[in-house]
Design a protein around this motif. Structure first.
Motif, mmCIF file in Angstrom:
data_model
loop_
_atom_site.group_PDB
_atom_site.id
_atom_site.type_symbol
_atom_site.label_atom_id
_atom_site.label_comp_id
_atom_site.label_asym_id
_atom_site.label_seq_id
_atom_site.Cartn_x
_atom_site.Cartn_y
_atom_site.Cartn_z
ATOM 1 N N GLY A 45 1.152 -1.339 -0.046
ATOM 2 C CA GLY A 45 -0.075 -0.389 -0.179
ATOM 3 C C GLY A 45 1.020 1.429 0.010
ATOM 4 O O GLY A 45 0.352 2.320 -0.542
ATOM 5 N N MET A 46 2.017 1.587 0.932
ATOM 6 C CA MET A 46 2.753 2.734 0.836
ATOM 7 C C MET A 46 3.758 2.917 -0.739
ATOM 8 O O MET A 46 3.639 3.502 -0.870
ATOM 9 N N VAL A 47 3.683 1.450 -1.404
ATOM 10 C CA VAL A 47 4.381 1.256 -2.481
ATOM 11 C C VAL A 47 3.528 1.654 -3.919
ATOM 12 O O VAL A 47 4.370 2.995 -4.212
ATOM 13 N N LYS A 48 2.679 1.789 -3.209
ATOM 14 C CA LYS A 48 1.545 2.541 -4.678
ATOM 15 C C LYS A 48 0.816 3.378 -4.719
ATOM 16 O O LYS A 48 0.852 4.710 -5.003
ATOM 17 N N LYS A 49 1.070 4.362 -3.011
ATOM 18 C CA LYS A 49 0.350 5.227 -3.193
ATOM 19 C C LYS A 49 1.926 6.591 -3.544
ATOM 20 O O LYS A 49 1.736 7.517 -3.495
ATOM 21 N N VAL A 50 3.321 6.408 -3.589
ATOM 22 C CA VAL A 50 4.300 7.109 -3.712
ATOM 23 C C VAL A 50 5.344 5.873 -4.831
ATOM 24 O O VAL A 50 5.869 6.592 -4.949
ATOM 25 N N GLY A 51 4.630 5.463 -5.723
ATOM 26 C CA GLY A 51 5.259 4.471 -6.399
ATOM 27 C C GLY A 51 5.322 5.025 -7.519
ATOM 28 O O GLY A 51 6.979 4.950 -8.373
ATOM 29 N N TYR A 52 5.492 6.436 -7.669
ATOM 30 C CA TYR A 52 5.881 6.839 -8.533
ATOM 31 C C TYR A 52 7.377 7.516 -8.750
ATOM 32 O O TYR A 52 8.043 8.337 -9.383
ATOM 33 N N ALA A 53 7.907 7.624 -7.151
ATOM 34 C CA ALA A 53 9.124 8.464 -7.034
ATOM 35 C C ALA A 53 9.958 6.459 -6.614
ATOM 36 O O ALA A 53 11.164 7.072 -6.738
ATOM 37 N N LEU A 54 9.669 5.778 -6.887
ATOM 38 C CA LEU A 54 10.267 4.663 -6.508
ATOM 39 C C LEU A 54 10.417 3.770 -7.833
ATOM 40 O O LEU A 54 9.700 3.902 -8.770
ATOM 41 N N GLU A 55 11.689 2.862 -7.576
ATOM 42 C CA GLU A 55 11.778 1.441 -8.237
ATOM 43 C C GLU A 55 11.464 0.415 -7.429
ATOM 44 O O GLU A 55 12.141 -0.024 -6.833
ATOM 45 N N VAL A 56 10.468 -0.894 -7.739
ATOM 46 C CA VAL A 56 10.359 -2.083 -7.586
ATOM 47 C C VAL A 56 10.415 -2.495 -8.062
ATOM 48 O O VAL A 56 10.175 -3.442 -9.080
ATOM 49 N N GLU A 57 11.428 -4.048 -7.605
ATOM 50 C CA GLU A 57 11.180 -4.964 -7.795
ATOM 51 C C GLU A 57 11.438 -6.718 -7.217
ATOM 52 O O GLU A 57 12.439 -5.942 -5.419
ATOM 53 N N GLU A 58 10.486 -7.731 -7.339
ATOM 54 C CA GLU A 58 11.043 -8.805 -6.187
ATOM 55 C C GLU A 58 11.366 -9.512 -6.106
ATOM 56 O O GLU A 58 13.098 -9.061 -7.256
ATOM 57 N N THR A 59 12.802 -9.578 -5.169
ATOM 58 C CA THR A 59 13.796 -10.182 -4.896
ATOM 59 C C THR A 59 13.815 -11.465 -3.916
ATOM 60 O O THR A 59 12.718 -11.703 -3.376
ATOM 61 N N GLN A 60 14.328 -12.304 -3.813
ATOM 62 C CA GLN A 60 14.869 -13.776 -2.419
ATOM 63 C C GLN A 60 15.849 -12.963 -1.767
ATOM 64 O O GLN A 60 15.570 -13.601 -0.920
ATOM 65 N N GLU A 61 16.053 -11.724 -1.798
ATOM 66 C CA GLU A 61 17.345 -11.526 -0.786
ATOM 67 C C GLU A 61 16.532 -11.621 0.578
ATOM 68 O O GLU A 61 15.620 -10.952 0.980
ATOM 69 N N LYS A 62 17.157 -11.868 2.002
ATOM 70 C CA LYS A 62 16.349 -11.695 3.127
ATOM 71 C C LYS A 62 16.170 -10.212 3.358
ATOM 72 O O LYS A 62 17.057 -9.389 3.419
ATOM 73 N N PHE A 63 15.222 -9.848 4.487
ATOM 74 C CA PHE A 63 15.128 -9.329 4.940
ATOM 75 C C PHE A 63 15.577 -8.719 6.047
ATOM 76 O O PHE A 63 16.011 -9.367 7.190
ATOM 77 N N GLU A 64 15.962 -7.263 6.294
ATOM 78 C CA GLU A 64 17.380 -6.874 7.418
ATOM 79 C C GLU A 64 16.541 -5.159 8.119
ATOM 80 O O GLU A 64 16.051 -4.948 7.070
ATOM 81 N N LYS A 65 16.092 -6.092 9.384
ATOM 82 C CA LYS A 65 16.301 -4.759 10.065
ATOM 83 C C LYS A 65 16.982 -3.689 9.765
ATOM 84 O O LYS A 65 18.280 -3.919 10.009
ATOM 85 N N PHE A 66 16.515 -2.289 9.885
ATOM 86 C CA PHE A 66 17.426 -0.834 10.171
ATOM 87 C C PHE A 66 16.496 -0.433 10.772
ATOM 88 O O PHE A 66 16.219 -0.009 11.200
ATOM 89 N N GLY A 67 16.943 0.677 10.966
ATOM 90 C CA GLY A 67 16.692 2.330 11.679
ATOM 91 C C GLY A 67 18.272 1.991 12.962
ATOM 92 O O GLY A 67 18.482 1.379 13.158
ATOM 93 N N ARG A 68 18.204 2.828 13.994
ATOM 94 C CA ARG A 68 18.030 3.299 15.040
ATOM 95 C C ARG A 68 18.189 2.003 15.885
ATOM 96 O O ARG A 68 18.905 1.533 16.978
ATOM 97 N N ARG A 69 17.474 1.703 16.472
ATOM 98 C CA ARG A 69 16.587 0.375 17.498
ATOM 99 C C ARG A 69 17.371 -0.915 16.625
ATOM 100 O O ARG A 69 18.228 -1.791 17.845
ATOM 101 N N ALA A 70 17.323 -1.181 15.844
ATOM 102 C CA ALA A 70 17.991 -2.304 15.290
ATOM 103 C C ALA A 70 19.057 -2.155 15.465
ATOM 104 O O ALA A 70 19.947 -3.319 15.522
ATOM 105 N N ARG A 71 19.896 -1.420 15.259
ATOM 106 C CA ARG A 71 21.350 -0.968 14.437
ATOM 107 C C ARG A 71 22.099 -1.389 16.721
ATOM 108 O O ARG A 71 22.697 -1.938 16.460
ATOM 109 N N ALA A 72 21.097 -1.096 17.089
ATOM 110 C CA ALA A 72 22.078 -0.694 18.608
ATOM 111 C C ALA A 72 21.127 -1.641 19.169
ATOM 112 O O ALA A 72 22.624 -2.979 19.892
#
Length: 95
Positions: A45-72
Protein backbone atom coordinates in the motif's frame (compact mmCIF):
# COMPACT_ATOMS: atom_id res chain seq x y z
CA UNK A 1 9.18 -15.45 1.87
CA UNK A 2 9.48 -12.94 -0.94
CA UNK A 3 10.85 -9.49 -0.39
CA UNK A 4 10.77 -6.23 -2.30
CA UNK A 5 13.84 -4.28 -3.38
CA UNK A 6 12.79 -0.63 -3.31
CA UNK A 7 14.93 2.27 -4.54
CA UNK A 8 14.12 5.98 -4.31
CA UNK A 9 14.65 7.47 -7.78
CA UNK A 10 12.96 10.86 -7.39
CA UNK A 11 13.50 13.52 -4.77
CA UNK A 12 10.99 14.08 -1.98
CA UNK A 13 11.12 17.87 -2.27
CA UNK A 14 8.04 19.50 -3.74
CA UNK A 15 5.76 16.57 -2.86
CA UNK A 16 2.99 16.46 -0.23
CA UNK A 17 4.06 15.98 3.36
CA UNK A 18 2.13 12.71 3.70
CA UNK A 19 4.07 11.29 0.73
CA UNK A 20 7.36 12.37 2.32
CA UNK A 21 6.30 10.69 5.57
CA UNK A 22 5.47 7.49 3.68
CA UNK A 23 8.92 7.47 2.06
CA UNK A 24 10.57 7.98 5.47
CA UNK A 25 8.46 5.10 6.80
CA UNK A 26 9.88 2.91 4.06
CA UNK A 27 13.37 3.96 5.14
CA UNK A 28 14.04 5.96 1.99
CA UNK A 29 15.54 9.31 2.92
CA UNK A 30 17.86 10.02 -0.03
CA UNK A 31 17.73 9.52 -3.77
CA UNK A 32 19.50 6.28 -4.65
CA UNK A 33 18.88 4.64 -1.28
CA UNK A 34 17.82 1.00 -1.56
CA UNK A 35 15.88 -1.02 1.02
CA UNK A 36 14.95 -4.67 1.06
CA UNK A 37 11.52 -4.91 2.74
CA UNK A 38 9.12 -7.72 3.51
CA UNK A 39 6.34 -8.17 0.97
CA UNK A 40 3.28 -7.39 3.11
CA UNK A 41 -0.02 -5.69 2.24
CA UNK A 42 1.02 -2.65 4.31
CA UNK A 43 4.28 -2.22 2.39
CA UNK A 44 2.46 -2.78 -0.92
CA UNK A 45 0.00 0.00 0.00
CA UNK A 46 2.83 2.40 0.84
CA UNK A 47 4.57 1.56 -2.44
CA UNK A 48 1.35 2.15 -4.38
CA UNK A 49 0.92 5.57 -2.77
CA UNK A 50 4.39 6.85 -3.73
CA UNK A 51 5.14 4.54 -6.64
CA UNK A 52 5.92 7.49 -8.94
CA UNK A 53 9.13 8.09 -6.95
CA UNK A 54 10.25 4.46 -6.62
CA UNK A 55 11.74 1.57 -8.54
CA UNK A 56 10.39 -1.71 -7.18
CA UNK A 57 11.30 -5.31 -7.97
CA UNK A 58 10.62 -8.61 -6.25
CA UNK A 59 13.68 -10.39 -4.93
CA UNK A 60 14.64 -13.42 -2.87
CA UNK A 61 17.11 -11.42 -0.73
CA UNK A 62 16.64 -11.64 3.01
CA UNK A 63 14.91 -8.78 4.81
CA UNK A 64 17.24 -7.11 7.32
CA UNK A 65 15.88 -4.75 9.95
CA UNK A 66 17.28 -1.24 9.74
CA UNK A 67 17.21 1.90 11.85
CA UNK A 68 18.58 3.04 15.17
CA UNK A 69 16.81 0.45 17.31
CA UNK A 70 17.87 -2.49 15.16
CA UNK A 71 21.45 -1.20 14.99
CA UNK A 72 21.61 -0.67 18.77
CA UNK A 73 20.21 -4.15 19.41
CA UNK A 74 22.74 -5.80 17.12
CA UNK A 75 25.56 -3.86 18.79
CA UNK A 76 24.37 -4.96 22.25
CA UNK A 77 24.19 -8.56 21.10
CA UNK A 78 27.69 -8.32 19.62
CA UNK A 79 29.05 -7.12 22.97
CA UNK A 80 27.34 -10.04 24.71
CA UNK A 81 24.92 -8.11 26.89
CA UNK A 82 21.34 -8.99 26.02
CA UNK A 83 19.12 -6.70 28.10
CA UNK A 84 19.13 -3.19 29.29
CA UNK A 85 22.22 -1.98 31.09
CA UNK A 86 21.94 -2.12 34.90
CA UNK A 87 20.39 0.97 36.41
CA UNK A 88 22.40 3.11 38.79
CA UNK A 89 21.08 3.02 42.30
CA UNK A 90 19.47 6.19 43.53
CA UNK A 91 20.28 7.74 46.94
CA UNK A 92 16.91 6.58 48.30
CA UNK A 93 17.86 2.93 47.61
CA UNK A 94 20.97 3.13 49.80
CA UNK A 95 20.39 2.26 53.46
Amino acid sequence: MAALRIELVRSMSGHPSDHRATLRGLGLTRVGRVRILEDTPAIRGMVKKVGYALEVEETQEKFEKFGRRARAKSQREAKGSVGSPPRASSPSDVS
